[in-house]
Design a protein around this motif. Sequence first.
Motif, PDB file in Angstrom:
ATOM      1  N   SER A 131       0.868   3.983  -3.025  1.00  0.00           N
ATOM      2  CA  SER A 131       0.576   5.393  -2.708  1.00  0.00           C
ATOM      3  C   SER A 131       1.675   6.307  -3.217  1.00  0.00           C
ATOM      4  CB  SER A 131       0.403   5.565  -1.203  1.00  0.00           C
ATOM      5  OG  SER A 131      -0.664   4.770  -0.724  1.00  0.00           O
ATOM      6  N   SER A 132       2.921   5.903  -3.061  1.00  0.00           N
ATOM      7  CA  SER A 132       4.028   6.773  -3.473  1.00  0.00           C
ATOM      8  C   SER A 132       4.192   6.830  -4.984  1.00  0.00           C
ATOM      9  CB  SER A 132       5.331   6.284  -2.835  1.00  0.00           C
ATOM     10  OG  SER A 132       5.679   5.008  -3.338  1.00  0.00           O
ATOM     11  N   SER A 150       1.564   5.830  -7.487  1.00  0.00           N
ATOM     12  CA  SER A 150       0.358   6.033  -8.290  1.00  0.00           C
ATOM     13  C   SER A 150      -0.573   7.088  -7.729  1.00  0.00           C
ATOM     14  CB  SER A 150      -0.413   4.704  -8.412  1.00  0.00           C
ATOM     15  OG  SER A 150       0.373   3.730  -9.034  1.00  0.00           O
ATOM     16  N   VAL A 151      -0.727   7.122  -6.403  1.00  0.00           N
ATOM     17  CA  VAL A 151      -1.742   8.001  -5.806  1.00  0.00           C
ATOM     18  C   VAL A 151      -1.211   9.415  -5.635  1.00  0.00           C
ATOM     19  CG1 VAL A 151      -3.248   8.349  -3.819  1.00  0.00           C
ATOM     20  CG2 VAL A 151      -2.792   6.031  -4.661  1.00  0.00           C
ATOM     21  N   LEU A 152      -0.116   9.578  -4.899  1.00  0.00           N
ATOM     22  CA  LEU A 152       0.387  10.919  -4.596  1.00  0.00           C
ATOM     23  C   LEU A 152       0.862  11.653  -5.839  1.00  0.00           C
ATOM     24  CD1 LEU A 152       2.367  10.167  -1.310  1.00  0.00           C
ATOM     25  CD2 LEU A 152       0.129  11.265  -1.543  1.00  0.00           C
ATOM     26  N   PHE A 184       7.553   8.091   2.041  1.00  0.00           N
ATOM     27  CA  PHE A 184       7.075   6.773   1.602  1.00  0.00           C
ATOM     28  C   PHE A 184       8.152   6.027   0.813  1.00  0.00           C
ATOM     29  CE2 PHE A 184       2.174   7.379   1.723  1.00  0.00           C
ATOM     30  CZ  PHE A 184       2.256   7.557   3.095  1.00  0.00           C
ATOM     31  N   MET A 204       5.681  11.902  -0.196  1.00  0.00           N
ATOM     32  CA  MET A 204       6.197  10.965  -1.194  1.00  0.00           C
ATOM     33  C   MET A 204       7.633  10.575  -0.866  1.00  0.00           C
ATOM     34  SD  MET A 204       6.529  11.471  -5.322  1.00  0.00           S
ATOM     35  CE  MET A 204       4.782  11.834  -5.467  1.00  0.00           C
ATOM     36  N   CYS A 242       0.836  -1.214   0.000  1.00  0.00           N
ATOM     37  CA  CYS A 242       0.000   0.000   0.000  1.00  0.00           C
ATOM     38  C   CYS A 242       0.868   1.261   0.000  1.00  0.00           C
ATOM     39  CB  CYS A 242      -0.927  -0.015   1.212  1.00  0.00           C
ATOM     40  SG  CYS A 242      -2.172  -1.323   1.161  1.00  0.00           S
ATOM     41  N   ILE A 243       1.951   1.245   0.767  1.00  0.00           N
ATOM     42  CA  ILE A 243       2.851   2.403   0.786  1.00  0.00           C
ATOM     43  C   ILE A 243       3.460   2.626  -0.595  1.00  0.00           C
ATOM     44  CG2 ILE A 243       5.025   3.273   1.734  1.00  0.00           C
ATOM     45  CD1 ILE A 243       2.759   3.494   3.686  1.00  0.00           C
TER      46      ILE A 243
END
Length: 705
Positions: free
Chosen positions: A309-310, A312-314, A337, A334, A305-306
């Motif tokens: 997130s670093s 694709s999401v952030l 992470f 970012m 998940c981390i």
Amino acid sequence: RLDETAMHFVRREVYIRFFAMAPTGQDYFKQSTTRLHFIVDKMISMTMEMYKSPKTMVNDLSAMGLRHVGYGIPVDMFGPFVTSAVQTVRQISRNDGELEAFSWSLDLISRILCRVITEGSTIVMKAINVNSAALLRKAVSCAPRGERAAWVLNVQVGTQSISPLVWAIQAGSLDASKAIINDLLTIRADRDNYYFGADFLFERHPDIVKRLTLDAPALLPTFFDGFIWRSRNTENGLRRVNYWLKHFLVDGDGNFSQNIEWLVNFNDPKLICHPVATMAVDLVWNNVAFRTFLFGKTWFLFTTCIFISSQSVLTHATASKDGQRLSMDGRIVMLVFRCFIYAFSMGEMIMKQTRLCLKDIRQKNFVRVAGMPFPEYLGKWQNACSFALMICLILMFSVEPIVHCVLQGPAENFTRTWCVDQPWRFIYALLSTMSILLYFILMSDFTVFSTRISAFTLVCSRLVSELLLFLFAVGACTIAFACSISALRQDDANFANSHSSILSLTKIVLNMMNLTSFDTMEEKTPALFIAVAIYIVVVCIFFMSLFIAQLSSAYQATFADMVGYARLNRGQIVVATMPNVPAYRWENYIASLNLDSRIEFGEGDIGLAGGIQVMEAGSLNPTLEEKVQRFAGTTARDAPWPHEETTSEEDVHSKIERMEKLLDASMKKMQKLVKGGSITSSKGYSSMGGSTIQESSNGSSESSS
């Protein structure tokens, strides 16, 4: 010491003299000439070793003699063999002292072997030598009930011993081996005691499951059937079932038993579905391994998940409208992470991969792929995917954009999306994509929580090979048609060259080509249209139909065993997880099972220890026969069990075979009589005799009247 010429003479002459003295010896010495020569060499070396270390030689000779018990060698053969050896050595040696020493030593060796063979030739071993289940049951029927298991598991002569069961398995006497296993795992009872040979079996052979998987896998179903007892009676629609699982869960030292590991490594999807194997694996999984496995995978899920997130999401959530910069808060998060991923996830993978690699290198465990050696641990797909993920993370760290932005100087560069040239942007993005996919592939272990989902996943993985074959065939055909079409004289822009032709044909296969292109193709270049039509028939009709047929056949073959493969996958995870389970948790769980407490066969009937009792639906496994054999009479442990009438399947088959042989012999005799005309003459004789008797009787009646 003899030179090679003299040794060759001894090797040859010994057997010439021996076969002349004892012609029946040729029926026992049927090995190759090199093997027979090896026996003579060994004999001569043993005569010299007897003077150097007599105690060691006596132990070795006892072990050798017990092996000869299994070979069925009669002791009458030793005398002629010793005589022939002494006479042969006398021809090449003129030293009376050497000859006397050789004769004395060889005579002592033969006496020791004869004694061991005589004492070790029990009626059980004789039954094993002829591979007869009926003879073996007859042999153990006279054994004291307290020593019955020892008769089939241990033959002791001096300090050496041999196991009749193991010898039968190694010699391929499967009928005798099956009879021994059935006898050991049959529960017998008198008024005072229950007798069950499982404890003595695992005490004598803790690796019996491993031996069976290697040498006699056909006996494994029979072996596991002996550890289940089902009651004939039902109570409120439920039936008592006792599983004797002690030796499948815990070894003699109280640790996790290796029997489950050996069973899983056997990789048989049908055997792992046996109720005993299923119960043992599920007990360990649900009560011990599940918690440790979930804790380890929770950490992996958190790092996944981390990473997502670093990457694709952030990147999109905190980017500016033009996509060139990120917010300061988003950039800091970012950075944290990604540092976490590089420090803990990548660092952990490097340590684990290095440890496994060095272990295989030290032990020289390698597998060859295309002729190149690779560490053996990479043969498991999880380790291979983890290794590929580690490489991707290392490469990502080497071209990390945040590091380049910081190194370029001004603080405003820190919030820039990219601080590297375009080629490096593409490489980093590609590595990031591959890493995310590898993270998700490694998360497939979570399917072990559900047998049904795990079975579906395993079926999909086993059908991937068919998909790859289909894609290979389509790719090869596409390249062939693309090169052929590019050689045509045509001005269609979609097929201007080989590259565009491959792209256009791929669009046709994926149904992405505009239909108007076919109309234009038909009007302007009919040859191109015909070539494309042939391509569609070959790929979209023939290859696709063949692919569907292959998938159906492969799925049908895999479907029958997919639950078994799912259970094998769970078993592999259990075996891999148990070394990480704390010792106190395992000890507490084993203590909670109360394996040393006796469990009931019925209300008030306290039976044997080492089992687990469950209640199952009475309609699942209807049981008509009582598996516990109960006997009246004396309860003395030194008394044999009363004779029981056996109606086993083997006895029925043997009787049928004897009847068939008698019928065959009778039919052959009848055919010979028919060919020789004996039946006709005998019929005539009978008819004449009958008339004579009739006439005489008539005469008697007339005279009496």
